[in-house]
Design a protein around this motif. Structure first.
Motif, PDB file in Angstrom:
ATOM      1  N   VAL A 235       0.830  -1.045   0.075  1.00 18.20           N
ATOM      2  CA  VAL A 235       0.078  -0.253   0.023  1.00 18.20           C
ATOM      3  C   VAL A 235       0.963   1.305   0.101  1.00 18.20           C
ATOM      4  O   VAL A 235       0.514   2.228  -0.791  1.00 18.20           O
ATOM      5  CB  VAL A 235      -0.996  -0.147   1.250  1.00 18.20           C
ATOM      6  CG1 VAL A 235      -1.533   1.311   1.242  1.00 18.20           C
ATOM      7  CG2 VAL A 235      -2.016  -0.936   1.039  1.00 18.20           C
ATOM      8  N   LEU A 236       1.994   1.211   0.856  1.00 22.60           N
ATOM      9  CA  LEU A 236       2.773   2.490   1.082  1.00 22.60           C
ATOM     10  C   LEU A 236       3.446   2.576  -0.351  1.00 22.60           C
ATOM     11  O   LEU A 236       3.833   3.904  -0.793  1.00 22.60           O
ATOM     12  CB  LEU A 236       3.861   2.448   2.133  1.00 22.60           C
ATOM     13  CG  LEU A 236       2.980   2.560   3.440  1.00 22.60           C
ATOM     14  CD1 LEU A 236       4.057   2.148   4.620  1.00 22.60           C
ATOM     15  CD2 LEU A 236       2.399   3.768   3.571  1.00 22.60           C
ATOM     16  N   ALA A 237       4.122   1.594  -1.041  1.00 25.98           N
ATOM     17  CA  ALA A 237       4.900   1.487  -2.145  1.00 25.98           C
ATOM     18  C   ALA A 237       3.898   2.160  -3.402  1.00 25.98           C
ATOM     19  O   ALA A 237       4.323   2.995  -4.265  1.00 25.98           O
ATOM     20  CB  ALA A 237       5.102   0.225  -2.518  1.00 25.98           C
ATOM     21  N   HIS A 238       2.790   1.782  -3.431  1.00 24.62           N
ATOM     22  CA  HIS A 238       1.773   2.315  -4.438  1.00 24.62           C
ATOM     23  C   HIS A 238       1.452   3.764  -4.127  1.00 24.62           C
ATOM     24  O   HIS A 238       1.548   4.616  -5.270  1.00 24.62           O
ATOM     25  CB  HIS A 238       0.388   1.470  -4.464  1.00 24.62           C
ATOM     26  CG  HIS A 238      -0.364   1.837  -5.691  1.00 24.62           C
ATOM     27  ND1 HIS A 238      -0.029   1.862  -7.168  1.00 24.62           N
ATOM     28  CD2 HIS A 238      -1.592   2.428  -5.636  1.00 24.62           C
ATOM     29  CE1 HIS A 238      -1.243   2.197  -7.593  1.00 24.62           C
ATOM     30  NE2 HIS A 238      -1.859   2.734  -6.924  1.00 24.62           N
ATOM     31  N   GLY A 239       1.125   4.210  -2.924  1.00 23.64           N
ATOM     32  CA  GLY A 239       0.808   5.555  -2.694  1.00 23.64           C
ATOM     33  C   GLY A 239       1.979   6.411  -2.928  1.00 23.64           C
ATOM     34  O   GLY A 239       1.747   7.459  -3.445  1.00 23.64           O
ATOM     35  N   ASN A 240       3.339   6.029  -2.688  1.00 24.53           N
ATOM     36  CA  ASN A 240       4.666   6.880  -3.106  1.00 24.53           C
ATOM     37  C   ASN A 240       4.718   6.919  -4.601  1.00 24.53           C
ATOM     38  O   ASN A 240       5.014   8.025  -5.026  1.00 24.53           O
ATOM     39  CB  ASN A 240       5.712   5.985  -2.472  1.00 24.53           C
ATOM     40  CG  ASN A 240       5.947   6.033  -1.116  1.00 24.53           C
ATOM     41  OD1 ASN A 240       5.457   7.474  -0.584  1.00 24.53           O
ATOM     42  ND2 ASN A 240       6.295   5.402  -0.139  1.00 24.53           N
TER      43      ASN A 240
END
Length: 77
Positions: A33-38
């Protein structure tokens, strides 16, 4: 929103709630989730820079919308 700087430390309750919703709804891990958000934040940053350099962004009134076709953001995982 989840990948915004310092959300996890400044508002841990909001971060935990949002993370729970995203991981449950998507089946992704916190790291995914964090990788995609970044990745999405990066696309938005470069779109903003392009509009600013073209002079389009600065010429708009504060509440005026500017249509800009963003490229699709494929998952980062």
């Amino acid at each position: 929103m989840i990948s915004s700087p310092e959300l996890a430390t400044k508002n841990s309750r909001r971060y935990a709630t949002l993370l729970e919703e995203l991981t449950t709804g998507s089946g992704c891990t916190e790291e995914e989730v964090l990788a995609h958000g970044n990745k999405v934040r990066a696309v938005l940053f470069f779109a903003h820079e392009r509009l600013r350099k073209d002079g389009s962004f600065g010429s708009l009134a504060a509440k005026e919308k500017y249509l800009y076709q963003l490229p699709l953001v494929s998952p980062a995982f």
